[in-house]
Design an enzyme around this catalytic site. Structure first.
Site, PDB file in Angstrom:
ATOM      1  N   HIS A  37      24.292  52.167  58.121  1.00  0.00           N
ATOM      2  CA  HIS A  37      24.930  52.766  59.291  1.00  0.00           C
ATOM      3  C   HIS A  37      25.478  54.137  58.915  1.00  0.00           C
ATOM      4  O   HIS A  37      26.098  54.303  57.872  1.00  0.00           O
ATOM      5  CB  HIS A  37      26.075  51.854  59.747  1.00  0.00           C
ATOM      6  CG  HIS A  37      26.720  52.261  61.023  1.00  0.00           C
ATOM      7  ND1 HIS A  37      26.083  52.197  62.244  1.00  0.00           N
ATOM      8  CD2 HIS A  37      27.966  52.737  61.286  1.00  0.00           C
ATOM      9  CE1 HIS A  37      26.900  52.601  63.191  1.00  0.00           C
ATOM     10  NE2 HIS A  37      28.049  52.942  62.644  1.00  0.00           N
TER      11      HIS A  37
ATOM     12  N   SER B 131      27.002  55.439  66.741  1.00  0.00           N
ATOM     13  CA  SER B 131      27.920  54.301  66.701  1.00  0.00           C
ATOM     14  C   SER B 131      28.671  54.203  68.030  1.00  0.00           C
ATOM     15  O   SER B 131      28.039  54.066  69.078  1.00  0.00           O
ATOM     16  CB  SER B 131      28.852  54.426  65.495  1.00  0.00           C
ATOM     17  OG  SER B 131      29.487  53.205  65.217  1.00  0.00           O
TER      18      SER B 131
ATOM     19  N   GLU C  11      21.673  48.832  59.056  1.00  0.00           N
ATOM     20  CA  GLU C  11      22.990  49.087  59.644  1.00  0.00           C
ATOM     21  C   GLU C  11      24.051  48.163  59.057  1.00  0.00           C
ATOM     22  O   GLU C  11      25.209  48.536  58.890  1.00  0.00           O
ATOM     23  CB  GLU C  11      22.939  48.854  61.161  1.00  0.00           C
ATOM     24  CG  GLU C  11      21.959  49.694  61.927  1.00  0.00           C
ATOM     25  CD  GLU C  11      22.537  51.011  62.391  1.00  0.00           C
ATOM     26  OE1 GLU C  11      23.665  51.343  61.992  1.00  0.00           O
ATOM     27  OE2 GLU C  11      21.843  51.710  63.146  1.00  0.00           O
TER      28      GLU C  11
END
Length: 542
Positions: free
Chosen positions: A445, A196, A328
């Site tokens: 994610h 991330s 995600e």
């Protein structure tokens, strides 16, 4: 398996002697050593607030390295409370063996950069227990770096040029380069990896002249400098808004710096959070203080040009493993899973974010129409199209940025670029639990994190012989073999036990990391082609 009773152990790096403890991995009971809370930079307090990091002082005698350093100032999303201190520039070293004698073989070093949108997170074992990686005979380093306004506020000029948090990462790498051999690590074999905002940080380190020579391989997970939340062209706007919210209405950068330097840290953080209303945050994701181009001409400049320009001109010959998860976008649909009535407004906000970030020469209505036609087959934006909506969110916030980063790297580096998509839907997918998406297919994610790390905040014991345990072994082999050799492989695997095809523009191979790992071609082909056509529309209007 629980940790055994810790025994003290010493390391003697140039920075000063450190007392750590012995430990055992939770998964297989392998022995290793922990050195926690090591200062890699001077505390960025007082006159050092909003300044590049300064070298940490060395110490005499033996310093205890038995507990984690302070979190950096942030809102802790896990415990739902404000935490942290400005005195937070600490790192942690986990090593399976300490050097003995002159013939000791130094270990590959894996340097982890945490995620959290440049506003939250830390390097502790709350989420990033090193157990699974340590068992593959690598040394693991985790770090803290400044967050939010303290790490990324910029006045858009040389007074506060910004990117302090990224410069912290460079300082930590410099510390590792000088000291890691004393823990058994090889300073000439350092792999940086992150997820991330940590993945975007790895990308920035690849692009920054300041980081040249500090690492040798890189792994980017679910983030890139090209993601809309990871960069701003207008840093000054929010610096002025923050100062005004605290009582300083000046537009003079020196006056703003002088004022903000005296405000208590907690007040700065609380005012930063309030710059976007809770209502806004229901519909869109924006980082208030992300990285930016710096207006500075000296050696303290981390990002001298826009990342798109640097991607085409600046070269680091670094093998790269880069990828994302299959879904995600679930991260940004947490509110939608609870209340789908906000979907239409959520969609409008996402379209505008994408338009403002990179394609503002296409009108909002035109872009909205093209997205509806491609992703939803012109169906109304409703609960019926949540699966397709997840793909749209995936591409806007992560997929397109990661794809472009991989493409640019293949052009400007003779070292190989390897691509992956993590799509495994297992019992310990970390992100899906957090966002309430366990009922949805694919991988959200952050779902890959619990197959690389042992997050001690959750009880994630997996059954021996289970698919989840098998995935942990496969993921950690891919990552650690890449750190060792520059090639991501799995011992004895029919598809990836030896060199598999690298990703190039002409031959865009990748591996799909699912229950059965396979080599595929052209990740998200139709979706990436759609956005490439949108960008061609922009080019034709310039």
């Amino acid at each position: 398996m629980a940790d055994s009773e810790p025994e003290p152990v010493l390391a003697r790096p140039p920075a000063g002697a450190l007392r750590g403890v012995s430990a055992r991995t939770r998964s297989r009971g392998a022995a290793y050593f922990r050195f926690l809370g090591i200062p890699y930079a001077a505390p960025p307090v007082g006159p050092l607030r909003f300044q590049p990091p300064k070298s940490a002082l060395t110490w005499k005698g033996v310093r205890d390295a038995l507990k984690f350093g302070n979190h950096c100032v942030q809102f802790d999303l896990i415990n739902n409370q404000e935490v942290g201190s400005e005195d937070c520039l600490y790192l942690n070293v986990y090593t399976p063996k300490l050097p003995e004698g002159t013939l000791f073989d130094l270990l590959p070093v894996m340097f982890w950069i945490h995620g959290g949108g440049f506003t939250a997170g830390d390097g502790s074992d709350i989420l990033y227990g090193p157990d699974l990686l340590i068992e593959h005979n690598v040394l693991v380093v985790t770090i803290n770096y400044r967050l939010g306004a303290f790490g990324f506020l910029s006045t858009g000029d040389s007074v506060v040029p910004g990117n302090m948090g990224l410069k912290d990462q460079v300082m930590a790498l410099q510390w590792v380069k000088r000291n890691i051999a004393s823990f058994g690590g090889d300073p000439n074999n350092i792999t940086i990896f992150g997820e991330s905002a940590g993945g975007a940080s790895v990308h920035y380190l690849l692009l920054s002249p300041m980081a040249k020579g500090l690492f040798h391989k890189a792994i980017i997970q679910s983030g890139a400098a090209f993601c809309p939340w990871a960069f701003t062209n207008q840093p000054r706007k929010n610096a002025l808004r923050l100062a005004a919210s605290l009582g300083c209405n000046s537009t003079d950068s020196n006056e703003i710096l002088s004022f903000l330097s005296k405000v208590p840290a907690k007040k700065i953080h609380k005012s930063s959070v309030k710059l976007f209303s809770k209502e806004d945050m229901k519909y869109k994701f924006e980082v208030i203080f992300p990285p930016t181009v710096e207006n500075a001409a000296d050696n303290s400049c981390f990002l001298p040009k826009h990342p798109l320009i640097l991607s085409q001109t600046y070269k680091q010959e670094i093998p790269l493993l880069i990828g994302s998860t299959s879904k995600e976008g679930y991260l940004f649909m947490r509110e939608l899973f609870q209340d789908s009535s906000i979907l239409r407004k959520h969609f409008e906000a996402t379209v505008e974010i994408m338009r403002n970030f990179s394609i503002n020469h296409v009108s909002h209505d035109s872009l909205k129409h093209q997205i509806k036609k491609f992703y939803f087959n012109e169906k109304p934006v409703s609960e019926e199209i949540l699966h397709q909506y997840a793909d749209f969110q995936t591409d806007v916030y992560f997929g397109l940025g990661v794809h472009k980063a991989a493409q640019f790297n293949t052009v400007n580096s003779s070292s190989p670029t390897y691509r992956y998509i993590f799509s495994y839907n297992g019992g310990i997918n970390l992100g899906k639990v957090f966002v309430g998406a366990s009922h949805m297919p694919g991988a959200s994610h952050a779902d890959e994190l619990s197959y690389l790390f042992y997050p001690r905040i959750y009880d994630l014991e997996v059954d021996s012989g289970s698919d989840d345990e098998k995935m942990q072994l496969q993921m950690t082999q891919l990552w650690t073999n890449f750190a060792k050799t520059g090639i991501p492989t799995i011992d004895g695997h029919p598809a990836v036990s030896r060199t598999w095809p690298a990703f190039t523009r002409q031959q865009p191979f990748y591996i799909d990391i699912d229950k059965n790992i396979t080599v595929q071609k052209e990740p998200f082909k139709e979706r990436m082609s759609f956005w490439e056509q949108i960008e061609k529309q922009v080019t034709s209007k310039l």
